[in-house]
Design a protein around this motif. Structure first.
Motif, PDB file in Angstrom:
ATOM      1  N   PRO A 168     -35.799 112.515 -76.524  1.00 47.07           N
ATOM      2  CA  PRO A 168     -36.508 113.161 -77.632  1.00 47.07           C
ATOM      3  C   PRO A 168     -37.068 112.217 -78.692  1.00 47.07           C
ATOM      4  N   VAL A 179     -41.394 114.297 -75.192  1.00 44.60           N
ATOM      5  CA  VAL A 179     -41.292 115.549 -75.958  1.00 44.60           C
ATOM      6  C   VAL A 179     -42.413 116.507 -75.556  1.00 44.60           C
ATOM      7  N   LEU A 184     -42.062 119.978 -73.570  1.00 45.04           N
ATOM      8  CA  LEU A 184     -42.545 121.175 -74.256  1.00 45.04           C
ATOM      9  C   LEU A 184     -43.492 121.963 -73.345  1.00 45.04           C
ATOM     10  N   SER A 201     -41.727 123.700 -70.685  1.00 43.13           N
ATOM     11  CA  SER A 201     -41.015 124.904 -71.140  1.00 43.13           C
ATOM     12  C   SER A 201     -41.929 126.127 -71.203  1.00 43.13           C
ATOM     13  N   GLU A 203     -45.992 119.598 -81.391  1.00 39.19           N
ATOM     14  CA  GLU A 203     -45.444 120.811 -80.778  1.00 39.19           C
ATOM     15  C   GLU A 203     -46.199 122.083 -81.155  1.00 39.19           C
ATOM     16  N   GLN A 204     -46.465 122.270 -82.442  1.00 41.73           N
ATOM     17  CA  GLN A 204     -47.080 123.534 -82.887  1.00 41.73           C
ATOM     18  C   GLN A 204     -48.521 123.716 -82.387  1.00 41.73           C
ATOM     19  N   ARG A 260     -48.612 124.332 -78.562  1.00 41.48           N
ATOM     20  CA  ARG A 260     -48.157 125.673 -78.205  1.00 41.48           C
ATOM     21  C   ARG A 260     -49.331 126.664 -78.265  1.00 41.48           C
ATOM     22  N   MET A 274     -42.318 122.336 -89.625  1.00 45.13           N
ATOM     23  CA  MET A 274     -41.521 123.002 -88.589  1.00 45.13           C
ATOM     24  C   MET A 274     -40.227 123.550 -89.174  1.00 45.13           C
ATOM     25  N   GLU A 293     -37.444 125.730 -84.867  1.00 43.79           N
ATOM     26  CA  GLU A 293     -38.443 125.003 -84.070  1.00 43.79           C
ATOM     27  C   GLU A 293     -37.977 123.578 -83.787  1.00 43.79           C
ATOM     28  N   SER A 318     -37.100 121.918 -79.988  1.00 40.23           N
ATOM     29  CA  SER A 318     -37.704 120.700 -79.460  1.00 40.23           C
ATOM     30  C   SER A 318     -36.647 119.711 -78.986  1.00 40.23           C
ATOM     31  N   LEU A 375     -34.556 120.609 -75.579  1.00 41.19           N
ATOM     32  CA  LEU A 375     -35.199 120.642 -74.262  1.00 41.19           C
ATOM     33  C   LEU A 375     -34.398 119.782 -73.280  1.00 41.19           C
ATOM     34  N   ARG A 383     -32.968 119.406 -88.508  1.00 40.62           N
ATOM     35  CA  ARG A 383     -32.281 120.138 -87.452  1.00 40.62           C
ATOM     36  C   ARG A 383     -31.025 120.794 -88.014  1.00 40.62           C
TER      37      ARG A 383
END
Length: 648
Positions: free
Chosen positions: A39, A45, A49, A52, A179-180, A183, A275, A279, A283, A286, A338
């Motif tokens: 990660p 990452v 992602l 997924s 990531e955002q 997606r 995030m 979220e 991440s 995963l 996190r």
């Protein structure tokens, strides 16, 4: 822990694709780094992602650009798009040092070997892909693309370059953490929306042609910055762009930015909100193998992986906003943390690795002690345009409680297989000084400092005051050096109280904008007074998307548009850097000559007292220019003011 199979990694060859039973791929990623399924590494990452989302994803790490370019066609045509990144560092920083000399090691390549990553890798890879597969969309991301998304100064070629979308011929750029926006890209494509129509996704940029219409979005306000061609001929106008870019990048409700590039128009959509904890957890949770791909087993260790193998990343982002740093430009000003549960889950995974010996190398992030910190009243943050939450003072709306972090350390250390967890990331020492962090509970700050010093440091605590000159520090967006003195007092007090015998190791930068030779001489003398013989030092390296780089190239501060003196020539840079090493014999004669020329015999007496004994015995009386008291370290800033007054 079960034995891993080749199919546990994302495929990198046709053979590995077939092992998974796939006939075609949805997305193929190209990266300037070796493939490490962890990660900490962006390509992994993004690959995990996309996986997924149910996509068939492969990765081509460090493709060969010197042969018949077979690496760019071997996996065929992806159904959706190619994804390209230059790697975890800008390739020019990976390949060259501050003096523009080729590095002899690449930390993201097995055995540290060089030559596996081309200069300007994102543009090189993207251009090849557009030539081989002209009708397949290319999406670029990562730090190189992110920081070169508008007109920027490139130190290595010593020229202004346009948006990387122009030089790479890519179809879309994702800036910041991907990531955002990815997606949303996948969601829309899976609904049948063509890639060419994906022009209103947050945190992306596209280059519109002369005939293209500006996409409408009623939720966004627009702002236009100075065109690329004007920047080429007017440095002051180029500098003025940066204030807009930085402020809009850090707003929670940002405007859409437009810039003309020839007959095309660059359109940068506003970023996503920071995030959420959920979220972030998703991440990091995963199914990474946390290891380099088996293809590297016989090529030697990968230095970057060895460094982070037993480390845990607890948050992203940095609200420091330092003028020379790109972290907030890429990861954002607001902290994305996190949950403790997710972190402890990862600690357990690491603790159960076969070669784990009980020691975690780092529990940290871009800045170690910003975990869980955010605004007390969100509506105030919503309107804020300040690039830093702690410069020139700590915002009264910022919650700087270190209690969640102290509790996290204690929870990590309670794991039965963890003997000790270290803090390897940089600690913002200024936030631990009550005189600077006035809204914090001093007892809480001391508790955190004591926790770190007694349980999470091995002999040395590294911090980064960066300079001793207040004018330079102000431009750097760093606090006055007096707060480093305050921190050292607390450090020494705990050291004695706990009988620790720890060393405090400060980091410093030379030849930063606004820094003069005299400032470096003061730095050398003041740190020597404090008992330091500096070793953790570096010269300023201009990198895209920082205030300091804009000043270095243009000569103007982007927020005031006032001129700022900056060391530019190699001679100036080398002279400033030499003051770090006043104790080396080869520098002593030059230092003596330079300080005598400046009229700073006071500094000479501190740095080289044995060389200046004759002057000290015969110093003139009543002359402020020669005031020196051996017994008491003096305030060099006051002395400097006296000298200027005397000269006038």
């Amino acid at each position: 822990m079960r034995e891993l199979q080749l199919s546990d990694w994302l495929p990198t060859t046709n053979k590995e694709v077939k092992i998974r039973g796939w006939e075609e791929l949805d997305v193929i990623l190209f990266s300037g780094d070796a493939y490490i399924d962890h990660p900490t590494f962006g390509a992994a990452v993004i690959g995990r992602l996309l996986e997924s989302f149910g996509l068939r994803v492969a990765i081509v790490p460090q493709p060969n650009v010197h042969d018949n370019l077979q690496d760019f066609v071997k996996l065929g045509r992806p159904k959706m798009f190619f994804g390209v990144t230059g790697g975890c560092m800008d390739p020019m920083v990976s390949n060259y040092n501050a003096n523009k000399r080729k590095r002899d090691k690449d930390a993201y390549t097995p055995n540290g070997d060089i030559g596996f990553r081309p200069d300007y890798a994102t543009s090189v890879y993207s251009n090849i892909l557009k030539e081989k597969w002209p009708d397949v969309p290319v999406l670029i991301g990562g730090i190189e693309a992110s920081l070169r998304r508008v007109t920027h100064y490139d130190y290595w070629s010593d020229e202004l370059k346009p948006t990387i979308l122009e030089t790479s011929k890519a179809d879309m750029l994702v800036y910041g953490m991907g990531e955002q926006p990815l997606r949303e890209v996948v969601r829309l494509m899976q609904r049948g929306v063509p890639f060419s129509s994906l022009t209103t996704i947050n945190q992306t940029a596209v280059l519109l042609g002369k005939e293209d219409k500006i996409p409408k979005n009623s939720n966004w306000e627009d702002i236009e910055i100075v065109p690329h061609e004007v920047c080429l001929v007017d440095k002051k106008k180029f500098a003025s762009n940066f204030k807009v870019i930085e402020q809009e990048s850090n707003k929670l409700r940002a405007r859409r930015i437009f810039q003309k590039v020839g007959e095309k128009t660059l359109m940068i959509n506003p970023p996503y909100p920071t995030m959420t904890e959920e979220e972030m957890d998703a991440s990091f949770d995963l199914p990474y193998t946390r290891l380099p791909h088996p293809k590297y087993n016989k090529r030697g260790p990968i230095p970057a992986f060895e460094m982070i193998k037993f480390s845990i990343n607890i948050h992203r982002g940095c609200f420091g906003g330092c003028s020379f740093c790109t972290i907030s430009a890429h990861q954002g000003k607001f902290i994305a943390s996190r949950s403790q549960e997710s972190i402890l889950k990862e600690v357990d995974l690491v603790a159960n690795m076969p070669d784990f010996k009980g020691y975690l190398s780092d529990i940290g992030g871009p800045s170690a002690n910003m975990y869980k910190m955010k605004g007390k009243v969100q509506s105030i943050c919503d309107k804020c345009v300040a690039p830093s939450c702690i410069s020139p003072v700590i915002c009264s709306n910022l919650d700087t409680s270190h209690k969640p972090l102290t509790e996290l350390y204690q929870a990590v250390d309670s794991h039965p297989k963890v003997k000790k967890s270290f803090i390897g990331s940089g600690i913002r020492h200024d936030m631990l000084v009550p005189e600077f962090n006035k809204n914090a509970d001093p007892k809480e700050l001391d508790a955190y400092t004591e926790e770190v010093m007694t349980k999470h440091v091995s002999g040395r605590l590294k911090v980064a005051p960066e300079h001793t000159s207040d004018p330079v520090l102000k431009l750097m967006r760093k606090p006055s050096f007096q707060y480093f003195h305050k921190f050292k007092e607390r450090f020494d007090k705990i050291n004695i109280k706990k009988n620790l015998k720890l060393q405090l190791i400060p980091y410093f930068i030379s030849n930063h904008p606004a820094c003069e030779v005299e400032d470096m001489a003061n730095l050398a003398a003041e740190t020597k007074d404090m008992g330091f013989q500096l070793e953790q030092v570096q010269g300023f390296t201009p990198t895209p998307m920082t205030v300091a780089t804009v000043i270095y190239y243009s000569g103007y501060h982007p927020y005031t548009l006032k001129k700022v003196n900056t060391p530019i020539s190699q001679k100036e840079k080398e002279e400033q850097h030499r003051f770090f090493f006043w104790y080396k014999d080869e520098n002593k004669a030059w230092i003596k000559k330079t300080l005598n020329k400046l009229g700073r015999q006071d500094l000479l007496s501190v740095l080289l007292p044995e060389k200046n004994e004759r002057w000290r015995k015969n110093k003139p009386k009543g002359d402020a220019k020669h005031t020196f008291d051996d017994a008491v370290p003096f305030n060099r800033r006051k002395n400097k003011a006296k000298f200027k007054k005397k000269k006038r």
